[in-house]
Design a protein around this motif. Sequence first.
Motif, PDB file in Angstrom:
ATOM      1  N   ALA A  21       0.074 -27.798   1.119  1.00 31.84           N
ATOM      2  CA  ALA A  21       1.313 -26.712   0.506  1.00 31.84           C
ATOM      3  C   ALA A  21       1.535 -25.233   1.428  1.00 31.84           C
ATOM      4  O   ALA A  21       2.499 -24.985   1.287  1.00 31.84           O
ATOM      5  N   THR A  34       1.824 -24.978   4.201  1.00 28.22           N
ATOM      6  CA  THR A  34       2.225 -24.901   5.410  1.00 28.22           C
ATOM      7  C   THR A  34       3.502 -24.737   5.371  1.00 28.22           C
ATOM      8  O   THR A  34       4.185 -24.058   6.159  1.00 28.22           O
ATOM      9  N   GLN A  35       3.852 -24.928   4.055  1.00 26.92           N
ATOM     10  CA  GLN A  35       5.777 -25.165   3.742  1.00 26.92           C
ATOM     11  C   GLN A  35       6.075 -23.922   3.739  1.00 26.92           C
ATOM     12  O   GLN A  35       7.001 -24.347   2.553  1.00 26.92           O
ATOM     13  N   ARG A  36       5.442 -23.060   3.351  1.00 24.59           N
ATOM     14  CA  ARG A  36       5.951 -21.908   2.598  1.00 24.59           C
ATOM     15  C   ARG A  36       4.884 -20.746   3.667  1.00 24.59           C
ATOM     16  O   ARG A  36       5.590 -19.376   3.264  1.00 24.59           O
ATOM     17  N   SER A  91       4.849 -20.009   7.942  1.00 26.55           N
ATOM     18  CA  SER A  91       5.374 -20.278   9.359  1.00 26.55           C
ATOM     19  C   SER A  91       4.325 -19.519  10.603  1.00 26.55           C
ATOM     20  O   SER A  91       4.542 -20.086  11.576  1.00 26.55           O
ATOM     21  N   LEU A 140       1.391 -30.407  10.734  1.00 29.54           N
ATOM     22  CA  LEU A 140       2.528 -29.775   9.830  1.00 29.54           C
ATOM     23  C   LEU A 140       2.652 -28.546   9.225  1.00 29.54           C
ATOM     24  O   LEU A 140       3.789 -27.965   9.447  1.00 29.54           O
ATOM     25  N   SER A 141       1.525 -27.935   9.886  1.00 33.48           N
ATOM     26  CA  SER A 141       1.039 -26.287   9.897  1.00 33.48           C
ATOM     27  C   SER A 141       1.185 -25.912  11.724  1.00 33.48           C
ATOM     28  O   SER A 141       2.267 -24.731  11.395  1.00 33.48           O
TER      29      SER A 141
END
Length: 341
Positions: free
Chosen positions: A63, A65-67, A69, A98-99
């Motif tokens: 999660a 990784t999506q918040r 950068s 993903l990261s």
Amino acid sequence: MTRPLRKLGFLTIGLFDPEHPRAGHEATLRLIELGEQLGLDSAWLRHRHLQHGISSPVAVLAAATQRTSRIELGTAVTPLGLENPFRLAEDLATVDVLSGGRLNPGVSVGPPIHWEHLRDHLYPTTWQHEDFSKARVERLLHNLSGGAVSTFEGTEGIETYSTRIQPHSPGLRDRVWYGAASASSAAWAGTAGLNLLTSSVLDAGDADHADFAALQREQIDLFRGLHPAGEDARVSQGLVVIPTDGATPEQVARYEAYAAARLPRTVAPVQAGPRRMLFAPDLVGPSEQLAERLSAHAGFQGVDEVAFALPFTFDEPDYAQILTDLATRLGPLLGWSPATT
């Protein structure tokens, strides 16, 4: 001689209310976001099974990784006794993809805590045969390196099969850390070419002194002496460090009480089964004082990366104040500069 501090990060347990677990997990994600905004280099999650702390850091970091950068994301540490190295490698590689290559998996080995109470649920038919040695780490490293895990490769119908873990994330194996508390574990990590996580708890072994800083430095030097990269081998230190520059008087009182309650265990090694465990005192105070104490700490002098541990039981505003002071006050005093996007 102290190395200039190159990377500054933090470590948290991700405490939550068992009746309302989502709020605590969301608070941890906000803390990681704040760390990135402050220019911190890394955020690490402890692994806590059957407790009110994050039991699945890899899922939470997915999660994160999506918040975020930029900030590096780590586990400190994942006890492999409760993991299947095949499935864990799949999860780690997925999160790393993903990261964008920011994942730092930290691992350890040994029988799980309270093994006799959970073994029948964890491995109901095989617990007598499970191998909790460092061979479990070697299996994980093999998988992350892209080694073969199947003898079948090819296409069946419309499905194509690989011999290695998918997705494969190049470079992930080189970002694996080993959580070592003993000299023997530090030596093994060096020989294996891993990165070293050293925390506020060490196995004193046969040491005839209770000088935590000196013992930690001995283990760091031993690790680097055996590592292929020598003095360039990565080591991260994880002491509990609480700057109070921006804290309220009430916060300072709570921080000092927390450290004082834990101080008696640092006087001499504590017997834990066959092991003699030595604990580091928590460091609390204004950044100027903390910088002086850290600069005189033999263990800190041997590292250029830290992931200071946040206390277990504080609230989100406390953690925000601590991280802000770490990034804006203590870090610069230690020669560190915040990262930029």
